[in-house]
Motif scaffolding. Structure first.
Motif, PDB file in Angstrom:
ATOM      1  N   THR A 275       0.870  -1.182   0.000  1.00 16.06           N
ATOM      2  CA  THR A 275       0.000   0.000   0.000  1.00 16.06           C
ATOM      3  C   THR A 275       0.903   1.226   0.000  1.00 16.06           C
ATOM      4  O   THR A 275       1.519   1.550   1.007  1.00 16.06           O
ATOM      5  CB  THR A 275      -0.910   0.009   1.233  1.00 16.06           C
ATOM      6  N   ILE A 276       0.995   1.898  -1.149  1.00 18.62           N
ATOM      7  CA  ILE A 276       1.977   2.962  -1.311  1.00 18.62           C
ATOM      8  C   ILE A 276       1.556   4.215  -0.538  1.00 18.62           C
ATOM      9  O   ILE A 276       0.377   4.484  -0.351  1.00 18.62           O
ATOM     10  CB  ILE A 276       2.208   3.300  -2.801  1.00 18.62           C
ATOM     11  N   ASN A 277       2.570   4.953  -0.119  1.00 20.46           N
ATOM     12  CA  ASN A 277       2.298   6.172   0.643  1.00 20.46           C
ATOM     13  C   ASN A 277       2.074   7.355  -0.297  1.00 20.46           C
ATOM     14  O   ASN A 277       2.224   7.250  -1.520  1.00 20.46           O
ATOM     15  CB  ASN A 277       3.427   6.462   1.635  1.00 20.46           C
ATOM     16  N   GLN A 278       1.736   8.500   0.277  1.00 19.06           N
ATOM     17  CA  GLN A 278       1.412   9.686  -0.518  1.00 19.06           C
ATOM     18  C   GLN A 278       2.607  10.160  -1.334  1.00 19.06           C
ATOM     19  O   GLN A 278       2.461  10.564  -2.491  1.00 19.06           O
ATOM     20  CB  GLN A 278       0.940  10.814   0.394  1.00 19.06           C
ATOM     21  N   ALA A 279       3.797  10.112  -0.742  1.00 25.91           N
ATOM     22  CA  ALA A 279       4.988  10.586  -1.450  1.00 25.91           C
ATOM     23  C   ALA A 279       5.236   9.746  -2.695  1.00 25.91           C
ATOM     24  O   ALA A 279       5.529  10.278  -3.780  1.00 25.91           O
ATOM     25  CB  ALA A 279       6.208  10.536  -0.522  1.00 25.91           C
ATOM     26  N   PHE A 280       5.114   8.415  -2.576  1.00 25.75           N
ATOM     27  CA  PHE A 280       5.316   7.534  -3.725  1.00 25.75           C
ATOM     28  C   PHE A 280       4.295   7.832  -4.820  1.00 25.75           C
ATOM     29  O   PHE A 280       4.637   7.964  -5.992  1.00 25.75           O
ATOM     30  CB  PHE A 280       5.199   6.072  -3.282  1.00 25.75           C
ATOM     31  N   ALA A 281       3.019   7.943  -4.421  1.00 29.89           N
ATOM     32  CA  ALA A 281       1.957   8.177  -5.406  1.00 29.89           C
ATOM     33  C   ALA A 281       2.119   9.530  -6.089  1.00 29.89           C
ATOM     34  O   ALA A 281       1.912   9.667  -7.298  1.00 29.89           O
ATOM     35  CB  ALA A 281       0.595   8.082  -4.727  1.00 29.89           C
ATOM     36  N   LYS A 282       2.485  10.546  -5.319  1.00 31.02           N
ATOM     37  CA  LYS A 282       2.562  11.902  -5.852  1.00 31.02           C
ATOM     38  C   LYS A 282       3.685  12.049  -6.881  1.00 31.02           C
ATOM     39  O   LYS A 282       3.541  12.799  -7.848  1.00 31.02           O
ATOM     40  CB  LYS A 282       2.747  12.909  -4.716  1.00 31.02           C
ATOM     41  N   ARG A 283       4.800  11.350  -6.667  1.00 28.95           N
ATOM     42  CA  ARG A 283       5.894  11.449  -7.646  1.00 28.95           C
ATOM     43  C   ARG A 283       5.428  11.013  -9.034  1.00 28.95           C
ATOM     44  O   ARG A 283       5.809  11.607 -10.044  1.00 28.95           O
ATOM     45  CB  ARG A 283       7.081  10.573  -7.212  1.00 28.95           C
ATOM     46  N   ILE A 284       4.634   9.955  -9.059  1.00 30.15           N
ATOM     47  CA  ILE A 284       4.141   9.468 -10.346  1.00 30.15           C
ATOM     48  C   ILE A 284       3.059  10.405 -10.889  1.00 30.15           C
ATOM     49  O   ILE A 284       3.091  10.812 -12.050  1.00 30.15           O
ATOM     50  CB  ILE A 284       3.582   8.044 -10.212  1.00 30.15           C
ATOM     51  N   ALA A 285       2.104  10.753 -10.047  1.00 28.55           N
ATOM     52  CA  ALA A 285       0.970  11.572 -10.481  1.00 28.55           C
ATOM     53  C   ALA A 285       1.409  12.945 -10.973  1.00 28.55           C
ATOM     54  O   ALA A 285       0.798  13.501 -11.896  1.00 28.55           O
ATOM     55  CB  ALA A 285      -0.041  11.719  -9.345  1.00 28.55           C
ATOM     56  N   ASP A 286       2.445  13.505 -10.378  1.00 29.64           N
ATOM     57  CA  ASP A 286       2.931  14.813 -10.816  1.00 29.64           C
ATOM     58  C   ASP A 286       3.409  14.787 -12.261  1.00 29.64           C
ATOM     59  O   ASP A 286       3.394  15.804 -12.955  1.00 29.64           O
ATOM     60  CB  ASP A 286       4.069  15.294  -9.910  1.00 29.64           C
ATOM     61  N   LEU A 287       3.844  13.622 -12.723  1.00 27.77           N
ATOM     62  CA  LEU A 287       4.369  13.504 -14.085  1.00 27.77           C
ATOM     63  C   LEU A 287       3.317  13.014 -15.075  1.00 27.77           C
ATOM     64  O   LEU A 287       3.230  13.515 -16.193  1.00 27.77           O
ATOM     65  CB  LEU A 287       5.568  12.556 -14.113  1.00 27.77           C
ATOM     66  N   ILE A 288       2.504  12.043 -14.683  1.00 31.36           N
ATOM     67  CA  ILE A 288       1.601  11.435 -15.664  1.00 31.36           C
ATOM     68  C   ILE A 288       0.127  11.588 -15.325  1.00 31.36           C
ATOM     69  O   ILE A 288      -0.723  11.149 -16.100  1.00 31.36           O
ATOM     70  CB  ILE A 288       1.942   9.943 -15.874  1.00 31.36           C
ATOM     71  N   GLY A 289      -0.182  12.203 -14.178  1.00 30.12           N
ATOM     72  CA  GLY A 289      -1.570  12.436 -13.811  1.00 30.12           C
ATOM     73  C   GLY A 289      -2.145  11.335 -12.926  1.00 30.12           C
ATOM     74  O   GLY A 289      -1.590  10.244 -12.813  1.00 30.12           O
ATOM     75  N   LYS A 290      -3.278  11.653 -12.310  1.00 30.68           N
ATOM     76  CA  LYS A 290      -3.893  10.738 -11.340  1.00 30.68           C
ATOM     77  C   LYS A 290      -4.386   9.446 -11.992  1.00 30.68           C
ATOM     78  O   LYS A 290      -4.144   8.344 -11.486  1.00 30.68           O
ATOM     79  CB  LYS A 290      -5.058  11.431 -10.637  1.00 30.68           C
ATOM     80  N   SER A 291      -5.094   9.584 -13.109  1.00 32.90           N
ATOM     81  CA  SER A 291      -5.711   8.412 -13.726  1.00 32.90           C
ATOM     82  C   SER A 291      -4.660   7.421 -14.214  1.00 32.90           C
ATOM     83  O   SER A 291      -4.795   6.207 -14.016  1.00 32.90           O
ATOM     84  CB  SER A 291      -6.612   8.833 -14.885  1.00 32.90           C
ATOM     85  N   ARG A 292      -3.603   7.915 -14.859  1.00 31.85           N
ATOM     86  CA  ARG A 292      -2.548   7.017 -15.343  1.00 31.85           C
ATOM     87  C   ARG A 292      -1.793   6.381 -14.177  1.00 31.85           C
ATOM     88  O   ARG A 292      -1.343   5.240 -14.276  1.00 31.85           O
ATOM     89  CB  ARG A 292      -1.584   7.781 -16.252  1.00 31.85           C
ATOM     90  N   THR A 293      -1.654   7.124 -13.083  1.00 34.22           N
ATOM     91  CA  THR A 293      -1.004   6.559 -11.903  1.00 34.22           C
ATOM     92  C   THR A 293      -1.809   5.385 -11.368  1.00 34.22           C
ATOM     93  O   THR A 293      -1.262   4.314 -11.053  1.00 34.22           O
ATOM     94  CB  THR A 293      -0.861   7.629 -10.799  1.00 34.22           C
ATOM     95  N   MET A 294      -3.121   5.570 -11.278  1.00 36.27           N
ATOM     96  CA  MET A 294      -3.982   4.490 -10.804  1.00 36.27           C
ATOM     97  C   MET A 294      -3.963   3.311 -11.773  1.00 36.27           C
ATOM     98  O   MET A 294      -3.965   2.145 -11.361  1.00 36.27           O
ATOM     99  CB  MET A 294      -5.399   5.007 -10.574  1.00 36.27           C
ATOM    100  N   ASP A 295      -3.895   3.615 -13.053  1.00 32.21           N
ATOM    101  CA  ASP A 295      -3.828   2.554 -14.066  1.00 32.21           C
ATOM    102  C   ASP A 295      -2.579   1.702 -13.863  1.00 32.21           C
ATOM    103  O   ASP A 295      -2.644   0.466 -13.951  1.00 32.21           O
ATOM    104  CB  ASP A 295      -3.834   3.181 -15.461  1.00 32.21           C
ATOM    105  N   LEU A 296      -1.440   2.343 -13.592  1.00 33.43           N
ATOM    106  CA  LEU A 296      -0.197   1.596 -13.384  1.00 33.43           C
ATOM    107  C   LEU A 296      -0.325   0.624 -12.221  1.00 33.43           C
ATOM    108  O   LEU A 296       0.124  -0.522 -12.298  1.00 33.43           O
ATOM    109  CB  LEU A 296       0.968   2.556 -13.118  1.00 33.43           C
ATOM    110  N   VAL A 297      -0.926   1.091 -11.123  1.00 30.29           N
ATOM    111  CA  VAL A 297      -1.069   0.236  -9.942  1.00 30.29           C
ATOM    112  C   VAL A 297      -2.186  -0.795 -10.152  1.00 30.29           C
ATOM    113  O   VAL A 297      -2.030  -1.971  -9.802  1.00 30.29           O
ATOM    114  CB  VAL A 297      -1.352   1.084  -8.691  1.00 30.29           C
ATOM    115  N   TYR A 298      -3.289  -0.378 -10.745  1.00 31.75           N
ATOM    116  CA  TYR A 298      -4.419  -1.294 -10.958  1.00 31.75           C
ATOM    117  C   TYR A 298      -4.020  -2.496 -11.823  1.00 31.75           C
ATOM    118  O   TYR A 298      -4.427  -3.620 -11.560  1.00 31.75           O
ATOM    119  CB  TYR A 298      -5.567  -0.570 -11.673  1.00 31.75           C
ATOM    120  N   THR A 299      -3.230  -2.231 -12.868  1.00 34.46           N
ATOM    121  CA  THR A 299      -2.919  -3.279 -13.842  1.00 34.46           C
ATOM    122  C   THR A 299      -1.540  -3.900 -13.650  1.00 34.46           C
ATOM    123  O   THR A 299      -1.304  -5.015 -14.104  1.00 34.46           O
ATOM    124  CB  THR A 299      -2.995  -2.723 -15.277  1.00 34.46           C
ATOM    125  N   GLY A 300      -0.628  -3.163 -13.022  1.00 35.48           N
ATOM    126  CA  GLY A 300       0.735  -3.662 -12.860  1.00 35.48           C
ATOM    127  C   GLY A 300       1.513  -3.706 -14.161  1.00 35.48           C
ATOM    128  O   GLY A 300       2.571  -4.326 -14.245  1.00 35.48           O
TER     129      GLY A 300
END
Length: 267
Positions: A147-172
């Protein structure tokens, strides 16, 4: 000067080479895809702090041995940890990654191979990333129950956006070189004929030619609204020009010559 922090676990180590204004950090455990043990994360944090103590360092290059960056943390080691020990290990990972994220110098990541999990996070902590045809990026934590923390999630989301970040984790799913470039996860995508390490040095030299005051100011400014990044230096954020570098920059433009910057960071 070259410094290697040795690690007795499968000979993994973190090396630091300081020369010509460069601090080159290398993750060395290629037989296990440069997976970092807990000890190596501790060593990486120590190396990051050491870099800031040398005033001759102007640019940081972070890379992995051979055609690899880092597959992340050593999962075999995690299999031996308790839940509390695993949480402590993740805290150390974040401390090491954020240490590089907050270095008051330009940082270049050489992503010449897979950057997975915590290795992906470490790559994203760099200001600029150079990719090759071997680049592969992903964050397949769902299959591990992480279960990733906010800092981990934010680094990705800042570059590719929230939806793509969730897609990466949802699908692996894993991102290939061109997709990494299209999404902005890498700034440069090199072909097989270009030496990525030489390219990183050339890029670093170009950065060194710029005003350090300008370089540090933009790094601080773009991190200003990011609660996960606290840049520990002042660059005159309330001012728009450096009192030393600005006159020299304008004068060199008028005189059609390369500037000789001596402002902040050039002492």
């Amino acid at each position: 000067m070259r410094v290697t922090i040795k690690n007795t676990e499968n000979d993994g180590n973190i090396s630091l080479q300081e020369s010509g204004g460069f601090a080159i950090v290398t993750i060395n455990r290629p037989e296990l895809k440069n997976a970092l043990t807990n000890r190596m994360w501790v060593d990486l944090k120590a190396v990051g702090k050491r870099i800031t103590q040398n005033p001759k360092n102007k640019v940081v290059i972070l890379r992995g041995r051979k055609k690899l960056f880092s597959s992340g943390s050593d999962l075999k080691q995690f299999n031996e940890l308790s839940i509390d020990e695993a949480n402590d290990a993740f805290r150390m990972m974040e401390e090491a990654i954020s240490t590089f994220e907050r270095i008051p110098l330009p940082t270049i990541g050489v992503i010449n191979g897979p950057a997975m999990g915590a290795g992906f996070q470490l790559a994203l902590a760099c200001d600029i990333r150079i990719g090759t045809t071997n680049t592969l990026m992903g964050f397949p934590v769902g299959r591990l129950g992480i279960t990733i923390n906010q800092a981990f999630a934010k680094r990705i989301a800042d570059l590719i956006g929230k939806s793509r970040t969730m897609d990466l984790v949802y699908t692996g799913r894993l991102l290939k070189p061109q997709e990494c470039y299209d999404l902005g996860l890498i700034n440069y995508l090199l072909d097989d004929d270009t030496d990525v390490n030489h390219y990183a040095i050339r890029l670093g030299k170009k950065i060194i030619e710029q005003s350090s005051a300008s370089v540090l100011a933009v790094k601080r400014a773009v991190s200003f609204n990011n609660p996960t990044v606290s840049i520990p230096w002042e660059t005159g954020l309330s001012e728009s020009v450096d009192p030393v570098d600005f006159p020299e920059g304008v004068r060199s433009f008028v005189e059609k010559r390369k500037p000789n910057f001596k402002g902040k960071g050039h002492q």
